[in-house]
Design a protein around this motif. Sequence first.
Motif, PDB file in Angstrom:
ATOM      1  N   LEU A   1       0.817  -1.217   0.000  1.00 29.98           N
ATOM      2  CA  LEU A   1       0.000   0.000   0.000  1.00 29.98           C
ATOM      3  C   LEU A   1       0.849   1.264   0.000  1.00 29.98           C
TER       4      LEU A   1
ATOM      5  N   PRO B   1       0.691   6.598   1.141  1.00 31.50           N
ATOM      6  CA  PRO B   1       0.075   7.651   0.323  1.00 31.50           C
ATOM      7  C   PRO B   1       0.173   9.043   0.971  1.00 31.50           C
TER       8      PRO B   1
ATOM      9  N   GLN C   1       0.139   0.476  -6.793  1.00 30.98           N
ATOM     10  CA  GLN C   1      -0.048   1.571  -5.833  1.00 30.98           C
ATOM     11  C   GLN C   1       1.277   2.240  -5.514  1.00 30.98           C
TER      12      GLN C   1
ATOM     13  N   ASP D   1       2.186   4.540  -8.418  1.00 33.45           N
ATOM     14  CA  ASP D   1       1.402   5.781  -8.283  1.00 33.45           C
ATOM     15  C   ASP D   1       2.037   6.753  -7.302  1.00 33.45           C
TER      16      ASP D   1
END
Length: 223
Positions: A146, A149, A169, A172
């Motif tokens: 994950l 972020p 992810q 990104d």
Amino acid sequence: MSKSRRNYEDSYRHKGLRKQLMDIIREKGISDEAVLAAMNNVPRHFFLDTAMDNIAYEDRAFPIAEGQTISQPYTVAYQTELLQLKPHDKVLEIGTGSMYQASVLAEMGARVYTIERQKVLFDKTKDYFFKQKYPHLKFFYGDGYLGLPTFAPFDKILITAAAPYIPSQLVDQLKVGGKMVVPLDEDDQQRMLRITRNADGTIAEEAFSRFSFVPMLTGKNGN
Ligand code: SAH
């Protein structure tokens, strides 16, 4: 609880063995002197049980807790070289493990965010010996698939476990022009890849040598 309490002494003997190890790694093909200088400054034996003091500077991976490993020094050098770090780069590492690789990145001047999924290993980061020396190294407990972020985007991402696929992810969370170094499963080993994120959202891939890593697993282990 550790078998023996570590005495954080970096003796002349340790320093000598470390210098010899740098020569071995150089002979194996690592040419980035900034990487070698950083590794020469980080006492690898601090990241291992005291019982391994005499072998800490062999070019080998060693077991740490929870069935995990501290990567082989050559592998640490190889991955770090591929990252092409610039001073103050913001780097995300997946797989804190012993904290050795993260410390090498911090020694090179990077701002390091490192994630570990094993609670037992993460808990050890609370007693990190170099807290004062590397204030820009931050530890997180979580699932590396994950990423982080909240702290993205990153200049560089380094995966230190065997990835079954390129985690989208994480792509990104790379800056445009940012690079990710990832050992990707290929047969029973991993192919080292360097991914660069392009402005249009696509990625460029470069392939390097093969290595053996412990698997990158999903989710967290512990509570
Ligand atoms: N960089 C480490 C190498 C550790 S081995 C060092 O210098 O010592 C790989 C580590 O990745 C292990 O500690 C393992 O628990 C961790 N890991 C595996 N899958 C993970 C995931 N999804 N998220 C975070 N850590 C992971």
